[in-house]
Design an enzyme around this catalytic site. Structure first.
Site, mmCIF file in Angstrom:
data_model
loop_
_atom_site.group_PDB
_atom_site.id
_atom_site.type_symbol
_atom_site.label_atom_id
_atom_site.label_comp_id
_atom_site.label_asym_id
_atom_site.label_seq_id
_atom_site.Cartn_x
_atom_site.Cartn_y
_atom_site.Cartn_z
ATOM 1 C CD GLU A 24 -7.267 5.270 -3.718
ATOM 2 O OE1 GLU A 24 -6.475 4.889 -2.905
ATOM 3 O OE2 GLU A 24 -7.970 6.001 -3.248
ATOM 4 C CG ASP B 91 0.204 0.893 5.372
ATOM 5 O OD1 ASP B 91 0.143 1.165 4.195
ATOM 6 O OD2 ASP B 91 -0.144 1.493 6.462
ATOM 7 C CD GLU C 219 -3.165 2.524 -2.858
ATOM 8 O OE1 GLU C 219 -3.924 2.889 -2.972
ATOM 9 O OE2 GLU C 219 -2.208 2.901 -2.401
ATOM 10 C CG HIS D 229 -1.716 0.995 1.361
ATOM 11 N ND1 HIS D 229 -1.547 1.991 2.534
ATOM 12 C CD2 HIS D 229 -2.820 1.625 0.657
ATOM 13 C CE1 HIS D 229 -2.621 2.744 2.443
ATOM 14 N NE2 HIS D 229 -3.345 2.682 1.183
ATOM 15 N NE ARG D 230 -1.644 5.813 1.576
ATOM 16 C CZ ARG D 230 -1.953 6.569 2.549
ATOM 17 N NH1 ARG D 230 -1.129 7.114 3.133
ATOM 18 N NH2 ARG D 230 -3.227 6.857 2.880
ATOM 19 C CG HIS E 23 -2.983 9.482 0.212
ATOM 20 N ND1 HIS E 23 -3.468 10.190 1.197
ATOM 21 C CD2 HIS E 23 -3.694 8.398 0.194
ATOM 22 C CE1 HIS E 23 -4.567 9.762 1.476
ATOM 23 N NE2 HIS E 23 -4.755 8.565 1.108
ATOM 24 C CE LYS F 87 -6.222 8.469 -2.271
ATOM 25 N NZ LYS F 87 -7.148 7.914 -1.458
ATOM 26 C CG ASP G 180 -2.859 6.759 -3.165
ATOM 27 O OD1 ASP G 180 -3.877 6.195 -3.159
ATOM 28 O OD2 ASP G 180 -2.125 6.717 -2.024
HETATM 29 O O1 G3P Z 1 -6.396 0.896 -1.989
HETATM 30 C C1 G3P Z 1 -6.705 1.088 -0.849
HETATM 31 C C2 G3P Z 1 -6.314 2.405 -0.080
HETATM 32 O O2 G3P Z 1 -5.334 3.188 -0.627
HETATM 33 C C3 G3P Z 1 -7.497 3.302 0.101
HETATM 34 O O3 G3P Z 1 -7.303 4.333 1.022
HETATM 35 O O4 G3P Z 1 -6.639 6.627 1.712
HETATM 36 O O5 G3P Z 1 -4.833 4.972 1.696
HETATM 37 O O6 G3P Z 1 -5.770 5.867 -0.706
HETATM 38 P P1 G3P Z 1 -6.212 5.697 0.920
HETATM 39 MG MG MG Z 2 -4.647 4.571 -2.036
#
Ligand code: G3P
Ligand code: MG
Length: 261
Positions: free
Chosen positions: A110, A230, A34, A7-8, A49, A112, A36
């Site tokens: 993702e 994470d 992942e 994640h990120r 993000h 945004k 953003d």
């Molecule tokens: O992909 C899930 C997650 O990234 C969604 O929330 O705020 O971390 O972008 P956030």
């Molecule tokens: Mg995200």
């Protein structure tokens, strides 16, 4: 098999949404990353993000009000640790180029949306993604569900997934209405029986953001299609140990059946 998405990027070890975080994720063995994305003021898809620059860069102001050239001047690493002071906000294209070295790596991009004037995000990003990727291991997620229909029009074979928190009535029906092939619920918004039902309807389930060992174990037991974390190293380790213990059980069963023949 559950795909582990960093994640990120490896965001516990490196500043989130940077090339270092993505490189580290691959080094740790994550099967997916992942990312953003938003548009800069002059329409370049960039990987960051927050709506504002404050938390993760040396800059101030709103991402979509800042030109790409100005975004590139910012330090996107020092907030995390001085050793990352050279880190810059990557463009989507830079991450796609990086990922092209790893053809099996899954990308969860993702979209945004913080402002109404981000209208061009899908129109700009999707053709760019199509240039670099196949639909085999690429997916688009967003909290802005209407936008997923826009993505579907731009590239109908590409997998999309609504992100959400809270309870949806018959989430598989909702996904189908959006022409999505998966749902990405908050990890507290989904449970074993519902995962089973959603998957039996041909919709994949990938919860976010699963960081605690007990929840990682639980979602692996529930056989989700993927999970955002994470701590991909922890998730991979749990998965590996689970596979070994399953293998051992199978061997013992085989040995036992030979002995008792
Ligand atoms: O992909 C899930 C997650 O990234 C969604 O929330 O705020 O971390 O972008 P956030
Ligand atoms: Mg995200």
């Amino acid at each position: 098999m559950t795909i582990i998405f960093a994640h990120r990027g490896a965001s516990r070890q490196c500043p989130e949404n940077t090339l270092s975080a993505y490189k580290r994720a691959v080094e740790l063995g994550a099967e997916g990353i992942e990312i953003d994305i938003q548009l800069s003021k002059d329409g370049v898809p960039v990987v960051i993000h927050d709506r504002t620059l404050k938390r993760t860069t040396s800059g101030k102001g709103i991402v979509t009000d800042t030109t790409y050239a100005d975004l590139k001047k910012l330090d996107a690493g020092s907030w995390f640790s001085p050793k990352f002071q050279q880190e810059r906000i990557p463009s989507l294209e830079e991450v796609l180029i990086f990922a092209s070295n790893y053809p099996d790596l899954w990308l969860n991009i993702e979209l945004k949306y913080y402002r109404e004037n981000d209208d061009l995000l899908a129109q700009t990003a999707i053709p760019m993604i199509k240039k670099f990727r196949s639909e085999k291991n690429t997916l688009i997620s967003s909290f802005e569900h209407e936008r997923l229909l826009e993505v579907h029009k731009l590239w109908s074979k590409l997998e999309t997934a609504p992100l959400y928190k809270g309870n949806l009535h018959e989430p598989w029906q909702y996904a189908k209405k959006l022409k999505a092939k998966a749902i990405h619920p908050h990890f507290k918004s989904i449970h074993g029986p519902l995962i089973k039902t959603v998957r039996s309807q041909g919709i994949k389930v990938r919860p976010y953001t699963v960081n605690e060992e007990k929840w990682i174990r639980q979602f692996l037991d529930w056989e989700v299609d993927g999970l955002m974390t994470d701590v991909p190293d922890l998730a991979l380790n749990i998965m590996h140990n689970k596979q070994i213990s399953q293998q051992k059980k199978t061997w013992w069963k085989q040995i036992w059946s030979i002995i008792t023949k």
